[in-house]
Design an enzyme around this catalytic site. Structure first.
Site, mmCIF file in Angstrom:
data_model
loop_
_atom_site.group_PDB
_atom_site.id
_atom_site.type_symbol
_atom_site.label_atom_id
_atom_site.label_comp_id
_atom_site.label_asym_id
_atom_site.label_seq_id
_atom_site.Cartn_x
_atom_site.Cartn_y
_atom_site.Cartn_z
ATOM 1 N N ARG A 29 49.154 41.962 40.041
ATOM 2 C CA ARG A 29 49.901 42.812 40.738
ATOM 3 C C ARG A 29 50.452 42.147 42.041
ATOM 4 O O ARG A 29 50.828 42.769 42.936
ATOM 5 C CB ARG A 29 49.167 44.021 41.280
ATOM 6 N N ASP A 56 44.334 32.952 38.779
ATOM 7 C CA ASP A 56 44.994 33.372 37.461
ATOM 8 C C ASP A 56 46.205 34.364 37.530
ATOM 9 O O ASP A 56 46.235 35.252 37.987
ATOM 10 C CB ASP A 56 43.861 34.262 36.836
ATOM 11 N N TYR A 61 53.722 38.743 34.572
ATOM 12 C CA TYR A 61 53.137 39.344 35.622
ATOM 13 C C TYR A 61 54.313 39.837 36.402
ATOM 14 O O TYR A 61 55.008 38.770 36.997
ATOM 15 C CB TYR A 61 51.970 38.677 36.310
ATOM 16 N N ARG A 134 48.299 36.656 24.395
ATOM 17 C CA ARG A 134 47.801 37.374 23.511
ATOM 18 C C ARG A 134 48.139 36.497 22.120
ATOM 19 O O ARG A 134 49.362 36.089 22.079
ATOM 20 C CB ARG A 134 48.525 38.857 23.517
ATOM 21 N N GLN A 185 39.666 34.688 27.679
ATOM 22 C CA GLN A 185 39.790 35.754 28.665
ATOM 23 C C GLN A 185 39.969 36.979 27.915
ATOM 24 O O GLN A 185 40.872 37.641 27.699
ATOM 25 C CB GLN A 185 41.089 35.421 29.515
ATOM 26 N N SER A 215 40.040 42.662 34.107
ATOM 27 C CA SER A 215 39.938 44.109 34.403
ATOM 28 C C SER A 215 38.262 44.237 34.585
ATOM 29 O O SER A 215 37.635 45.123 34.212
ATOM 30 C CB SER A 215 40.412 45.024 33.540
ATOM 31 N N LEU A 217 36.520 45.626 36.844
ATOM 32 C CA LEU A 217 36.224 47.030 37.184
ATOM 33 C C LEU A 217 36.967 48.071 36.559
ATOM 34 O O LEU A 217 36.993 49.258 37.037
ATOM 35 C CB LEU A 217 36.766 47.223 38.964
ATOM 36 N N GLN A 270 44.384 43.435 45.313
ATOM 37 C CA GLN A 270 45.391 42.726 46.051
ATOM 38 C C GLN A 270 45.222 43.055 47.634
ATOM 39 O O GLN A 270 46.277 42.926 48.510
ATOM 40 C CB GLN A 270 46.859 43.083 45.793
HETATM 41 P P1 NAP Z 1 39.947 45.166 38.103
HETATM 42 O O1 NAP Z 1 38.991 44.571 39.335
HETATM 43 O O2 NAP Z 1 39.419 45.893 37.261
HETATM 44 O O3 NAP Z 1 40.899 46.387 38.971
HETATM 45 C C1 NAP Z 1 41.852 46.271 40.014
HETATM 46 C C2 NAP Z 1 42.107 47.412 40.517
HETATM 47 O O4 NAP Z 1 40.974 48.153 41.231
HETATM 48 C C3 NAP Z 1 43.100 47.035 41.738
HETATM 49 O O5 NAP Z 1 44.315 48.072 41.492
HETATM 50 C C4 NAP Z 1 42.542 47.542 42.893
HETATM 51 O O6 NAP Z 1 43.121 48.116 43.955
HETATM 52 C C5 NAP Z 1 41.439 48.655 42.663
HETATM 53 N N1 NAP Z 1 40.202 48.987 43.436
HETATM 54 C C6 NAP Z 1 39.956 49.745 43.711
HETATM 55 N N2 NAP Z 1 38.901 49.813 44.743
HETATM 56 C C7 NAP Z 1 38.446 48.547 44.519
HETATM 57 C C8 NAP Z 1 37.470 47.701 45.194
HETATM 58 N N3 NAP Z 1 36.418 48.230 46.037
HETATM 59 N N4 NAP Z 1 37.275 46.608 45.144
HETATM 60 C C9 NAP Z 1 38.493 45.859 44.195
HETATM 61 N N5 NAP Z 1 39.366 46.579 43.579
HETATM 62 C C10 NAP Z 1 39.351 47.911 43.877
HETATM 63 O O7 NAP Z 1 41.132 44.136 37.607
HETATM 64 P P2 NAP Z 1 42.431 44.197 37.244
HETATM 65 O O8 NAP Z 1 43.643 44.172 38.171
HETATM 66 O O9 NAP Z 1 42.717 45.207 36.069
HETATM 67 O O10 NAP Z 1 42.544 42.671 36.517
HETATM 68 C C11 NAP Z 1 42.215 41.495 37.185
HETATM 69 C C12 NAP Z 1 43.036 40.396 36.891
HETATM 70 O O11 NAP Z 1 42.787 40.234 35.473
HETATM 71 C C13 NAP Z 1 44.299 40.305 36.875
HETATM 72 O O12 NAP Z 1 45.069 40.207 38.195
HETATM 73 C C14 NAP Z 1 44.813 39.317 36.011
HETATM 74 O O13 NAP Z 1 44.858 38.116 36.426
HETATM 75 C C15 NAP Z 1 43.713 39.620 34.518
HETATM 76 N N6 NAP Z 1 44.337 40.381 33.566
HETATM 77 C C16 NAP Z 1 44.293 39.545 32.388
HETATM 78 C C17 NAP Z 1 44.620 40.250 31.360
HETATM 79 C C18 NAP Z 1 44.914 39.641 29.910
HETATM 80 O O14 NAP Z 1 45.322 40.194 29.097
HETATM 81 N N7 NAP Z 1 44.644 38.392 29.861
HETATM 82 C C19 NAP Z 1 44.918 41.882 31.336
HETATM 83 C C20 NAP Z 1 44.754 42.438 32.723
HETATM 84 C C21 NAP Z 1 44.479 41.690 33.890
HETATM 85 P P3 NAP Z 1 43.415 47.184 45.340
HETATM 86 O O15 NAP Z 1 44.653 46.132 45.044
HETATM 87 O O16 NAP Z 1 44.122 48.187 46.383
HETATM 88 O O17 NAP Z 1 42.060 46.725 45.978
#
Ligand code: NAP
Length: 304
Positions: A29, A56, A61, A134, A185, A215, A217, A270
């Protein structure tokens, strides 16, 4: 109530000599909401200053369904141009192989083009970890392996990984690939637990792959649990979080890191503060009992 072994403070990408932090930061993001290069630089500093060195991203993205392909890489490229010294402080991971409006393309010609385009946008000479994002069902793994080997041989890529591959897709690619595959991953979180019992993590340990959890969380769902099952998972995590004075997010990262496969959670926040806070996960200790309590809550039924 035996304690599980704490995660190692430093490790390597799979069997390579590339040293990484045990937790990563993801830039899915990064280019959202018109974020400026200055703001993006603040986030990069937050991660690096907290000791989070594995960063990463992916060429897709920033893509919003119509445009924006490459935007997150380009923004990071701006940050690196403004402060070239940052490059040496990070292990830079990106991904390719998703090609809108197709779903996927991993033909050798496209992969070579995609790798060059990522290098141009990131404004770097080498990508430390290049991951196939993928799997392209229409690409023969031998052809994919050849394209990746060429990029390694020409110094464009240091190490190779995959994302969202099935175990047999990993086996097939590894069979044809000369340099070792170093990462996989999949999605892993206390809400997405398939890989703990379906063999994915066993395969990673057998092949020496570092599992990077996307992801971790549940895309933020863990912070806003709605279903009864999700609330049970949150309650089991909060017991440990409260006892050790950390946030639920930190407890979730550390729960993943307690697994013997050496899972590297990719922080998705972020927010500079929440990125930096993630590094606290290294200090959390899990007992077998507490660890299994989270797993059982996520399964929704006892283990046999
Ligand atoms: P996540 O950690 O599961 O979710 C992050 C989201 O949770 C953000 O929108 C964040 O908002 C929110 N959030 C709310 N409270 C939070 C807290 N206390 N601490 C941290 N986050 C909080 O991860 P994700 O963004 O879905 O994925 C993480 C990374 O995985 C991506 O950036 C990417 O590099 C990778 N990814 C890879 C694939 C793939 O297919 N390989 C798919 C998806 C993701 P705020 O920004 O406001 O904190």
């Amino acid at each position: 109530m035996t304690d599980l072994t704490p995660p190692a403070a430093e490790r390597h990408l799979g069997t390579s000599d590339i040293a990484i932090s045990p937790i990563a930061w993801g830039m899915w993001r990064l280019a959202d909401n018109g974020r400026s290069a200055g703001e993006a630089a603040r986030l990069v500093h937050a991660a690096l200053d907290a000791g989070i060195t594995l960063l990463d991203t992916a060429d897709i993205y920033g893509f919003d369904g119509e445009g924006g392909f490459g935007d997150a890489e380009s923004l990071l490229g701006e940050v690196l141009t403004a402060e070239p010294g940052l490059r040496g402080r990070m292990v830079l991971a990106t991904k390719g192989g998703i090609r809108p409006p197709l779903p996927y393309d991993q033909s050798p010609a496209y992969l070579a083009e995609a790798i060059d385009a990522s290098l141009r946008r990131l404004k770097v000479e080498t990508i430390d970890l290049y991951q196939i994002h993928r799997p392209d069902i229409l690409a023969h793994p031998q052809e994919v392996a050849r394209a990746l080997e060429d990029a390694v041989a020409s110094g464009k890529i240091r190490a190779l990984g995959v994302s969202n591959f099935t175990q047999s897709q990993i086996e097939a690619l590894v069979h044809f690939l000369d340099p070792p595959l170093v990462t996989t991953q999949p999605e892993i979180s206390p809400l997405r637990i398939d890989c703990f019992e379906n063999g994915e993590l066993d395969q990673a340990m057998r092949l020496g792959l570092t599992p990077m959890a996307w992801s971790p969380l549940g895309g933020g769902r863990l912070l806003n649990a709605e279903s009864e099952r999700d609330k049970q998972v949150v309650a089991a995590l909060d017991l440990v979080a409260n006892a050790q004075g950390v946030s639920r997010a930190v407890a979730a990262y550390s729960w993943l890191m307690a697994h013997p496969a050496g899972i590297v959670p990719i922080i998705g926040s972020q927010s500079a503060e929440r990125i930096a806070e993630g590094a606290e996960a290294l200090g959390v200790r899990w007992t077998r009992q507490d660890w299994y309590a989270v797993l059982v809550a996520a399964r929704g039924e006892d283990l046999p």
